[in-house]
Design a protein around this motif. Structure first.
Motif, mmCIF file in Angstrom:
data_model
loop_
_atom_site.group_PDB
_atom_site.id
_atom_site.type_symbol
_atom_site.label_atom_id
_atom_site.label_comp_id
_atom_site.label_asym_id
_atom_site.label_seq_id
_atom_site.Cartn_x
_atom_site.Cartn_y
_atom_site.Cartn_z
ATOM 1 N N THR A 118 0.960 -1.445 0.018
ATOM 2 C CA THR A 118 -0.166 -0.263 -0.015
ATOM 3 C C THR A 118 0.830 1.228 -0.013
ATOM 4 O O THR A 118 0.390 2.307 -0.807
ATOM 5 C CB THR A 118 -0.932 -0.055 1.355
ATOM 6 O OG1 THR A 118 -1.810 -1.150 1.196
ATOM 7 C CG2 THR A 118 -1.949 1.392 1.364
ATOM 8 N N SER A 119 1.993 1.220 0.764
ATOM 9 C CA SER A 119 2.659 2.536 0.897
ATOM 10 C C SER A 119 3.555 2.779 -0.393
ATOM 11 O O SER A 119 3.453 3.835 -0.609
ATOM 12 C CB SER A 119 3.773 2.501 2.065
ATOM 13 O OG SER A 119 4.409 1.715 1.972
ATOM 14 N N THR A 120 4.153 1.753 -1.057
ATOM 15 C CA THR A 120 4.725 1.848 -2.332
ATOM 16 C C THR A 120 3.674 2.210 -3.361
ATOM 17 O O THR A 120 3.909 3.123 -4.175
ATOM 18 C CB THR A 120 5.472 0.521 -2.740
ATOM 19 O OG1 THR A 120 6.238 0.032 -1.379
ATOM 20 C CG2 THR A 120 6.134 0.712 -3.992
ATOM 21 N N PHE A 121 2.557 1.789 -3.291
ATOM 22 C CA PHE A 121 1.456 1.886 -4.344
ATOM 23 C C PHE A 121 1.089 3.349 -4.266
ATOM 24 O O PHE A 121 1.001 4.377 -5.210
ATOM 25 C CB PHE A 121 0.215 1.187 -4.130
ATOM 26 C CG PHE A 121 -0.931 1.332 -5.296
ATOM 27 C CD1 PHE A 121 -0.881 0.636 -6.154
ATOM 28 C CD2 PHE A 121 -1.671 2.448 -5.113
ATOM 29 C CE1 PHE A 121 -1.872 0.638 -7.182
ATOM 30 C CE2 PHE A 121 -2.703 2.520 -5.914
ATOM 31 C CZ PHE A 121 -2.855 1.624 -7.066
ATOM 32 N N ARG A 122 0.982 4.113 -2.887
ATOM 33 C CA ARG A 122 0.693 5.485 -2.758
ATOM 34 C C ARG A 122 1.642 6.166 -3.372
ATOM 35 O O ARG A 122 1.720 7.341 -4.048
ATOM 36 C CB ARG A 122 0.364 5.470 -1.354
ATOM 37 C CG ARG A 122 -0.317 6.861 -0.808
ATOM 38 C CD ARG A 122 -0.461 6.910 0.584
ATOM 39 N NE ARG A 122 -1.469 5.824 1.103
ATOM 40 C CZ ARG A 122 -1.260 5.088 2.328
ATOM 41 N NH1 ARG A 122 -0.284 5.420 3.071
ATOM 42 N NH2 ARG A 122 -2.150 4.425 2.670
ATOM 43 N N ASN A 123 2.983 6.156 -2.864
ATOM 44 C CA ASN A 123 4.366 6.826 -3.625
ATOM 45 C C ASN A 123 4.334 6.832 -5.058
ATOM 46 O O ASN A 123 4.410 7.809 -5.229
ATOM 47 C CB ASN A 123 5.406 6.214 -2.799
ATOM 48 C CG ASN A 123 5.547 6.982 -1.463
ATOM 49 O OD1 ASN A 123 5.270 7.840 -1.142
ATOM 50 N ND2 ASN A 123 6.430 6.174 -0.674
#
Ligand code: URA
Length: 210
Positions: free
Chosen positions: A27-32
């Motif tokens: 999720t955090s990589t996707f958001r970035n």
């Protein structure tokens, strides 16, 4: 009139999009990644924005230099996944005004149902950039642009990460005058109206809700 579609094929955009597609991406990589791609898309979407020659003084001399009127730009996020694109766009256009349109897909009819609408005042002399990561059936995009056109903005553009032939056809059959900017036109929609191969549910992947 066939609508205008701009596919941003830049290798940086395509590389980041491939990472976003992978189901292994957190999720955090996707958001970035979405924030980073949105900054790159902003570069293309803003290519023809008007600038005004303005007098400035460098340490060496006075000169006339082109300046954007950022306050005339309205970034309109279709909730909820649009906010993933909004974050990146705002980094590039920090003076832009922001509007929100809340729409959800009725699970039976797939129609767009509005639950929130707030845009700046005096839309008549503003340029709108509407954003939603997925232009799938086109229902939300059509409803959002219908609503926005009623406020009479100077211009409207639509930005998404992914779309498909069905979505583009539906959108441009209602709004042939609104250019679409996207990183990819994927193959098709499946029976559940997800884009194939796509990247799954953009909102769930962005917010970690599934
Ligand atoms: N909305 C999404 O989030 N994903 C799709 O594939 C289609 C619509």
């Amino acid at each position: 009139m066939a609508g205008q579609v701009n596919v941003i094929g830049h290798p940086l955009v395509q590389h980041k999009l491939s990472l976003m597609r992978s189901k292994e991406t957190s999720t955090s990589t996707f958001r970035n990644l979405l924030r980073e791609i949105s900054m790159l898309l902003a570069y293309e979407v803003c290519r023809d924005l008007p600038t005004t020659p303005t007098e400035i003084e460098t340490p060496i001399a006075k000169t006339m230099a082109p300046v954007l009127d950022g306050k005339k730009i309205v970034l309109v996020s279709i909730l909820r996944a649009g906010s993933g694109i909004l974050d990146g766009m705002l980094e590039i256009l920090p003076s832009a005004r922001v509007g929100h349109i809340g729409l959800y897909r009725d699970p039976k009819t797939l129609d767009a149902v509005e639950y929130y609408y707030k845009v700046p005042e005096a839309m008549g002399d503003r340029d709108c950039i509407v954003m939603d990561p997925m232009l799938a059936t086109g229902n939300s995009a059509v409803a959002a642009v219908d609503r926005l056109k009623a406020s009479g903005p100077r211009s409207i553009k639509f930005v998404c990460l992914l779309t498909c032939p069905e979505g583009l056809r539906a959108f441009h059959s209602h709004h042939p005058d609104v250019p679409v900017f996207t990183a990819s036109i994927d193959e098709r929609l499946n029976e559940k109206s997800y884009i194939v191969p796509g990247l799954g549910d953009a909102g769930d992947r962005l917010f970690g809700t599934k």
